[in-house]
Design an enzyme around this catalytic site. Structure first.
Site, PDB file in Angstrom:
ATOM      1  N   ARG A   1      19.106  69.555-166.586  1.00  0.00           N
ATOM      2  CA  ARG A   1      18.786  70.841-166.153  1.00  0.00           C
ATOM      3  C   ARG A   1      18.773  71.971-167.297  1.00  0.00           C
ATOM      4  O   ARG A   1      19.211  71.574-168.600  1.00  0.00           O
ATOM      5  CB  ARG A   1      20.020  71.242-165.340  1.00  0.00           C
ATOM      6  CG  ARG A   1      19.960  70.426-163.900  1.00  0.00           C
ATOM      7  CD  ARG A   1      20.944  70.510-162.968  1.00  0.00           C
ATOM      8  NE  ARG A   1      21.350  72.045-162.616  1.00  0.00           N
ATOM      9  CZ  ARG A   1      22.226  72.454-162.660  1.00  0.00           C
ATOM     10  NH1 ARG A   1      23.257  71.940-163.157  1.00  0.00           N
ATOM     11  NH2 ARG A   1      22.409  73.870-162.377  1.00  0.00           N
TER      12      ARG A   1
ATOM     13  N   LYS B   1      31.869  64.866-168.140  1.00  0.00           N
ATOM     14  CA  LYS B   1      30.612  64.493-167.182  1.00  0.00           C
ATOM     15  C   LYS B   1      30.283  62.974-167.173  1.00  0.00           C
ATOM     16  O   LYS B   1      30.234  62.400-168.155  1.00  0.00           O
ATOM     17  CB  LYS B   1      29.406  65.351-167.601  1.00  0.00           C
ATOM     18  CG  LYS B   1      28.021  65.232-166.940  1.00  0.00           C
ATOM     19  CD  LYS B   1      27.289  66.425-167.081  1.00  0.00           C
ATOM     20  CE  LYS B   1      25.854  66.187-166.611  1.00  0.00           C
ATOM     21  NZ  LYS B   1      25.267  67.412-166.557  1.00  0.00           N
TER      22      LYS B   1
ATOM     23  N   ARG C   1      31.908  77.335-166.079  1.00  0.00           N
ATOM     24  CA  ARG C   1      32.807  76.918-167.174  1.00  0.00           C
ATOM     25  C   ARG C   1      34.149  77.305-166.489  1.00  0.00           C
ATOM     26  O   ARG C   1      34.348  78.295-166.096  1.00  0.00           O
ATOM     27  CB  ARG C   1      32.449  77.681-168.445  1.00  0.00           C
ATOM     28  CG  ARG C   1      30.766  77.612-168.935  1.00  0.00           C
ATOM     29  CD  ARG C   1      31.029  76.289-170.091  1.00  0.00           C
ATOM     30  NE  ARG C   1      29.918  76.225-170.594  1.00  0.00           N
ATOM     31  CZ  ARG C   1      28.916  75.263-170.308  1.00  0.00           C
ATOM     32  NH1 ARG C   1      29.197  74.687-168.961  1.00  0.00           N
ATOM     33  NH2 ARG C   1      27.673  75.129-170.675  1.00  0.00           N
TER      34      ARG C   1
HETATM   35  C1  BTN Z   1      21.365  67.266-165.694  1.00  0.00           C
HETATM   36  O1  BTN Z   1      21.073  67.946-166.661  1.00  0.00           O
HETATM   37  O2  BTN Z   1      22.660  67.328-165.525  1.00  0.00           O
HETATM   38  C2  BTN Z   1      20.638  66.563-164.777  1.00  0.00           C
HETATM   39  C3  BTN Z   1      20.336  65.294-165.592  1.00  0.00           C
HETATM   40  C4  BTN Z   1      18.999  64.418-165.017  1.00  0.00           C
HETATM   41  C5  BTN Z   1      18.780  63.191-165.738  1.00  0.00           C
HETATM   42  C6  BTN Z   1      17.819  62.221-164.762  1.00  0.00           C
HETATM   43  S1  BTN Z   1      17.615  60.812-165.437  1.00  0.00           S
HETATM   44  C7  BTN Z   1      16.549  60.201-164.319  1.00  0.00           C
HETATM   45  C8  BTN Z   1      15.671  61.429-164.044  1.00  0.00           C
HETATM   46  N1  BTN Z   1      14.548  61.671-165.192  1.00  0.00           N
HETATM   47  C9  BTN Z   1      14.571  62.674-165.949  1.00  0.00           C
HETATM   48  O3  BTN Z   1      13.915  62.885-166.861  1.00  0.00           O
HETATM   49  N2  BTN Z   1      15.761  63.246-165.645  1.00  0.00           N
HETATM   50  C10 BTN Z   1      16.441  62.869-164.607  1.00  0.00           C
END
Ligand code: BTN
Length: 319
Positions: free
Chosen positions: A116, A181, A316
């Protein structure tokens, strides 16, 4: 993406745990020692720990728990695509047409995994789960905000079914354990106002993150740190996730967020705690009061309770 099947065979051979010489491997696969050395080098470039000892040969530092396409497909009703190396499973699914809802794509490695707020999602080979599910949401774009909270709950349920405890959620949908996380969710969508929305639900779950991994800018953990379930495989997790996601989205489509609200409050890592919301360059401080039926975060600022919604908000701890 280049065909990875030869390298997968090599990995499987090395997974047995004993040293194998370049000559042995070359004979077995009908290629030269130099070709084996080149393939080993590209495995090392992906971050796979292949040891090379002069006079003995090659060995994997740790045997890898690889995804098994046949096994996954036999245990799931929806179509599953297993890709060894891909830029991003979300990107891959966004580019496809006519997928049935519930279709899944998983990868061993992402070269451009995305998180994100434009962040990179660090995706070392064979260690974690990089997962995307396609869903056509008939209720359209307005229903998409709530769904990302439901996905967080479904992921927690999938892990609890496998015996993992102590999981929490950080709004809107990060999965936490002991304030670190464990998993992140990125829902990407396309569609026009008034039409069904095409969702790609991306989940990155840390399973066995290498200790010296670089490039993660927040406290993280992985299942191997928090669970002693040695027998649980990445295939088991993918199956469990797919089942709980399917169930939860189906309930959400029929009844909205209402049936999930008390469950969300139960897992909320910040409920009744002072927090700070960061929205671009704006900040708001208050006490976290859970979520409303639209999935907005509720903040008590001392005089009123205000609802905040939108993908750019981050939470946060204020202390
Ligand atoms: C975040 O930032 O918390 C969200 C992360 C999401 C990662 C997943 S891995 C599978 C899918 N493909 C990606 O490129 N991103 C999501």
């Amino acid at each position: 993406m280049k065909d990875f099947s030869f390298k997968l065979k090599l990995i499987n051979e090395l997974s047995a745990g004993s040293f194998l010489s370049g000559e042995q491997l070359g004979e077995q696969f009908g290629v030269s020692r130099a070709a084996i050395a080149r393939h080993i080098k590209s495995l090392q470039d992906l971050g796979i720990d292949v040891y090379s000892v002069k006079g003995k040969g090659y060995r994997l530092e740790q045997s890898l728990d690889l995804l098994d396409p046949q096994l996954l497909q036999s245990r799931l009703n929806s179509p599953v695509e297993v890709i060894p190396v891909i830029d991003s499973t979300n990107q891959h699914m966004l580019g496809q047409q006519d997928l049935p809802s519930g279709s899944v794509c998983v990868a061993e490695y992402q070269t451009q995994g995305r998180g994100r707020r434009g962040r990179e999602w660090v995706s070392p080979f064979g260690s974690n789960i990089y997962y995307s599910m396609y869903w056509r949401l008939e209720a359209g774009l307005p229903a998409a905000m709530g769904i990302s909270l439901v996905i967080g709950l479904a992921l927690v349920e999938a892990l609890e079914r496998l015996g993992i405890q102590g999981l929490k959620l950080k709004w809107p949908n990060d999965v936490y354990h002991n304030n670190q996380k464990l998993a992140g969710i990125l829902v990407e969508l396309s569609g026009q106002a008034g039409d069904a929305a095409n969702l790609v639900i991306g989940i990155g779950l840390n399973v066995s993150m290498p200790e010296h991994v670089q490039g993660i800018d927040q406290p993280w953990t992985s299942l191997k740190e928090i669970s002693d379930k040695q027998t649980m495989t990445r295939n088991d997790i993918v199956v469990s996730m797919t089942e709980t996601l399917h169930n939860a989205i189906t309930i959400y489509e029929q009844k909205g967020l209402q049936p999930f609200l008390s469950q969300w409050n139960h897992y909320d890592n910040f409920l009744d705690q002072p927090i700070k919301l960061i929205m671009g360059n704006k900040e708001v401080i208050g006490v976290c009061k859970g979520i409303n039926e639209q999935g907005a975060l509720l903040l008590d600022n001392g005089t009123s309770i205000e609802a905040y919604i939108g993908g750019e908000i981050s939470v946060r701890s204020a202390s």
